[in-house]
Design a protein around this motif. Sequence first.
Motif, mmCIF file in Angstrom:
data_model
loop_
_atom_site.group_PDB
_atom_site.id
_atom_site.type_symbol
_atom_site.label_atom_id
_atom_site.label_comp_id
_atom_site.label_asym_id
_atom_site.label_seq_id
_atom_site.Cartn_x
_atom_site.Cartn_y
_atom_site.Cartn_z
ATOM 1 N N SER A 28 -26.457 -3.012 7.921
ATOM 2 C CA SER A 28 -25.164 -2.849 7.257
ATOM 3 C C SER A 28 -24.547 -4.201 6.877
ATOM 4 C CB SER A 28 -24.198 -2.108 8.180
ATOM 5 O OG SER A 28 -23.810 -2.944 9.247
ATOM 6 N N SER A 29 -23.677 -4.167 5.864
ATOM 7 C CA SER A 29 -22.941 -5.373 5.469
ATOM 8 C C SER A 29 -22.079 -5.886 6.617
ATOM 9 C CB SER A 29 -22.028 -5.077 4.271
ATOM 10 O OG SER A 29 -22.785 -4.794 3.141
ATOM 11 N N GLN A 30 -21.531 -4.965 7.419
ATOM 12 C CA GLN A 30 -20.696 -5.371 8.553
ATOM 13 C C GLN A 30 -21.513 -6.200 9.551
ATOM 14 O OE1 GLN A 30 -20.919 -2.364 7.237
ATOM 15 N NE2 GLN A 30 -18.922 -1.351 7.134
ATOM 16 N N ALA A 31 -22.713 -5.718 9.870
ATOM 17 C CA ALA A 31 -23.545 -6.421 10.849
ATOM 18 C C ALA A 31 -24.031 -7.762 10.302
ATOM 19 C CB ALA A 31 -24.739 -5.544 11.248
ATOM 20 N N VAL A 32 -24.392 -7.783 9.012
ATOM 21 C CA VAL A 32 -24.848 -9.032 8.402
ATOM 22 C C VAL A 32 -23.695 -10.036 8.347
ATOM 23 C CG1 VAL A 32 -25.732 -10.068 6.258
ATOM 24 C CG2 VAL A 32 -26.732 -7.940 7.118
ATOM 25 N N SER A 33 -22.481 -9.558 8.006
ATOM 26 C CA SER A 33 -21.320 -10.453 7.936
ATOM 27 C C SER A 33 -21.004 -11.064 9.292
ATOM 28 C CB SER A 33 -20.083 -9.680 7.444
ATOM 29 O OG SER A 33 -20.194 -9.410 6.081
ATOM 30 N N ASP A 43 -23.032 -11.826 11.736
ATOM 31 C CA ASP A 43 -23.957 -12.930 12.019
ATOM 32 C C ASP A 43 -23.711 -14.107 11.071
ATOM 33 O OD1 ASP A 43 -25.013 -11.277 13.918
ATOM 34 O OD2 ASP A 43 -27.010 -11.096 13.022
ATOM 35 N N LEU A 44 -23.502 -13.762 9.804
ATOM 36 C CA LEU A 44 -23.354 -14.782 8.768
ATOM 37 C C LEU A 44 -22.151 -15.685 9.030
ATOM 38 C CD1 LEU A 44 -24.984 -15.369 6.225
ATOM 39 C CD2 LEU A 44 -23.638 -13.637 5.018
ATOM 40 N N LEU A 103 -21.237 -11.630 0.414
ATOM 41 C CA LEU A 103 -20.698 -11.763 1.772
ATOM 42 C C LEU A 103 -20.375 -13.224 2.086
ATOM 43 C CD1 LEU A 103 -23.146 -9.341 3.688
ATOM 44 C CD2 LEU A 103 -20.892 -8.807 2.720
ATOM 45 N N VAL A 104 -21.261 -14.134 1.646
ATOM 46 C CA VAL A 104 -21.023 -15.571 1.873
ATOM 47 C C VAL A 104 -19.724 -16.011 1.185
ATOM 48 C CG1 VAL A 104 -21.863 -17.914 1.360
ATOM 49 C CG2 VAL A 104 -23.442 -16.177 2.242
#
Lengths: 115, 453
Positions: free
Chosen positions: B54-59, B61-62, B96-97
């Motif tokens: 998900s975008s939430q999980a990637v965000s 970490d990012l 996201l970045v």
Amino acid sequence: MATLLDYCSLVRSKNAGPFTLTFDFMCHDRRTYDALVGTGVLDAALFSALFGTDEDDVMVVNHPSALAVKVSLPRPVVQGDLRDSDHYGGQQYAPLLELELPALPELPGLPTKER
Amino acid sequence: MEFRILAPTGALGAGFDADAFRRGVDAGPHVIACDAGSTDSGPSALGSGVPKLSSQAVSRDLRLLLTARDELGVPLVIGSCGTSGRDVGVDGVAALVRTIAAAEGLHLKLGLIYADQDPARLRALHDAGRIRPLANAPAIDRDLFARGHTVAMMGVEPIQAALRDGCDVILAGRASDTALFAAVPHLYGADPGLTWHMAKTVECGAACAVPPSANGLLVHLRDDHFDVTTLAEGSRLTPRSVAAHTLYENADPFHVVEPSGTLDTTDATYEAVDERTVRVRGARYVEADGYTNKLEGAELVGYQTVIVGGVRDRVVIERLPGLLPFAKKYFEAKILDVFGGEIDPGTVDIDYRLYGAGAVLAGAEPAAPLPRELGVLITVTAPEQSTAHAVATFVAHASSHLPIPEYDGLVSTLAYPYSPPETDRGALYRFTLNHVATGVTPTELFRTVTEEL
């Protein structure tokens, strides 16, 4: 008699990319590794019979640093294709656990199993 | 010479321990790198462009990676963005970045490296005999490329070009997992055998730790060895656990093929420095005769509707395998009737999986167990979702009333846990390529754009 589980601390199957199925037989210790390699049971003929693949397409590699025997072969069904039932290849090793092998050599002062 | 490389996690969005990551940052790494993709999730991500995580999980970490990168002033390299490394995956992570950079007040030069391949160019390469099959590759034809999506897997060179261009954050499309970690030390002339072996060792994060985890590893790469250290509390590395990582998801642990050559770990040695650190020496890197980029492709197969049921009656369990072939014949006639001959039954696939009676093994089950309960998974695949669904409705109905010779009257043969029993699963994709493009320069299949944030 012993089974593969008596020799191994981990038996697993995995994809090595979508087109290749790979098996890792990680032994308990150096003694079980040497004994397993010595049996020669994990050979191309066994995997050819189990997975219906040509013996020439089965690769068997002994890895002493990892105390592991590794076997790779073409995936019987390409990962994710219509009839694939195991997308990660994660359960294909299961019948091998019951493989009958010679009893482990006894070593004085050491238990026969190190779990 | 010493390069410190921080591998915070095996997969961006898998989550990692912030304290463990902090220990890695405090060691002053020269680069932070991590992988965000895989083919191991199946052909769906590549076919559909939809990421696995998900975008939430990637965000989550990012944000940690971007703020640490800013603090250190070193490059952050992320590969195979969006699981498949398709252009849409790179754009998704880039969005996201931008959001995180704006929220955190971060300034950086962003490099986006795209790996999607133009079907016309691939067809030209194919016609020129410059697409070569790898082991167990499926047969291909020249029209294949127009039917699906293809990405090329980059090596270190496009990443190094972005580094030389001054990029602080590099979001790569499909990339060799190892290239992300090898790019910086390789650029500065570190020993190639050690560099590629280091990269292979850390590409899954702390997957090689005891116990394995999603947390990170730190490497000190020096002239004649590298030290790899696990960062998470309560985890260890042993010479054996590090050596064994060359086995993971890999056909040949002694020969790992990269676009520019092959890592040969035959003579590698592993020794314990302490409980958390292993010292590795001795691998070689053998340059290839010609540069190749691996190609990955996926195409649409059809659309699926699935039905899950169960059987407890032993008489039905015994009869079921024999009844299903008859049921399939009945459905062929039913498809012709229901759709007025407009749907060819040959284009609709109806599959029964009997869980508990040999559904899982690819090879023949040596002695199929006879269960007290049998799980039945029915899958209908058709060219359109509406057709799959319509067929599934009468398949579900008929399958719950199969004729059992031992019984008189209308029998109820399946237990359905859902109402309605049919679930539309959407598109099914398949992998189409296990090939390489030959005779290419290391960067020509990739496109890089940069922007200042």
